[in-house]
Design an enzyme around this catalytic site. Sequence first.
Site, short mmCIF file in Angstrom:
data_model
loop_
_atom_site.label_atom_id
_atom_site.label_comp_id
_atom_site.label_asym_id
_atom_site.label_seq_id
_atom_site.Cartn_x
_atom_site.Cartn_y
_atom_site.Cartn_z
N GLU A 47 0.86 -1.18 0.00
CA GLU A 47 0.00 0.00 0.00
C GLU A 47 0.90 1.23 0.00
O GLU A 47 1.79 1.35 0.85
CB GLU A 47 -0.88 -0.04 1.25
CG GLU A 47 -1.96 1.00 1.28
CD GLU A 47 -2.78 0.90 2.56
OE1 GLU A 47 -3.03 1.96 3.15
OE2 GLU A 47 -3.14 -0.23 2.99
N ASP A 58 -4.96 9.82 9.35
CA ASP A 58 -3.61 9.36 9.67
C ASP A 58 -3.20 9.72 11.09
O ASP A 58 -3.43 10.83 11.55
CB ASP A 58 -2.59 9.96 8.69
CG ASP A 58 -2.80 9.48 7.27
OD1 ASP A 58 -3.49 8.46 7.09
OD2 ASP A 58 -2.27 10.11 6.34
#
Length: 258
Positions: A47, A58
């Site tokens: 990824e 995040d």
Amino acid sequence: MGVERIKAAFENGKKAFIPYVMGGDGGLEILKERMRFLDEAGASIVEIGIPFSDPVADGPTIQRAGKRALDSGVTVKGIFQALIEVRKEVQIPFVLMTYLNPVLAFGKERFIERCLEAGVDGIIVPDLPYEEQDIIAPLLREANIALIPLVTVTSPIERIKKITSESEGFVYAVTVAGVTGVRQNFKDEIHSYLEKVKSHTHLPVVAGFGISTKEHVEEMVTICDGVVVGSKVIELLENEKREEICEFIQATKQKEEA
């Protein structure tokens, strides 16, 4: 290859170890070198994060990696070029993790064309609600690139069914509430949540967010079809502790054989 290359990563009961790397953290040559290393180490899929200035999903480790990439002048165009070059050597599937803004700023048609050139097999867009996925879903289907759905602990069953029924690739099951990052342990209800997701989709189910130890990996792959490890992989790459990444991969493979 697209969707088929992702399917192959889960064939015959294979358990997938999916490391996350931030595109351009350390430079584009480093990105290519890390992709080669992860392929050789036995990762199932890689990824690749597209750095963005407002990364709402995040945690701190991935945010810092994205900031380093942006501060060094890395662009989406540059990341695609690096992937085009390394794709000649690396055969495992590439999945991009990108917020919607970089896709639209680049131009969605052009973005998908570059994905095809770079051999990208799937895309995860964490800030794209299911109700709005037609912004890019038809173009991705036409290109045979999987739009990977995310489901969360709080997603009702009917929503999980709806989200996954039209999806391809695999289902990304978010195992914690909140952002990515290293966690110490997982609550018992995570097991029943993952089993619930698995029972309502035809796709492989991969657990992600907060997975940071070999024990986490072993625990998760007994229930689902694979794991994404992001923050911990970034830490280990940054500190040149690559042997620990190999141990994570080995832990996944051992469960495959069990």
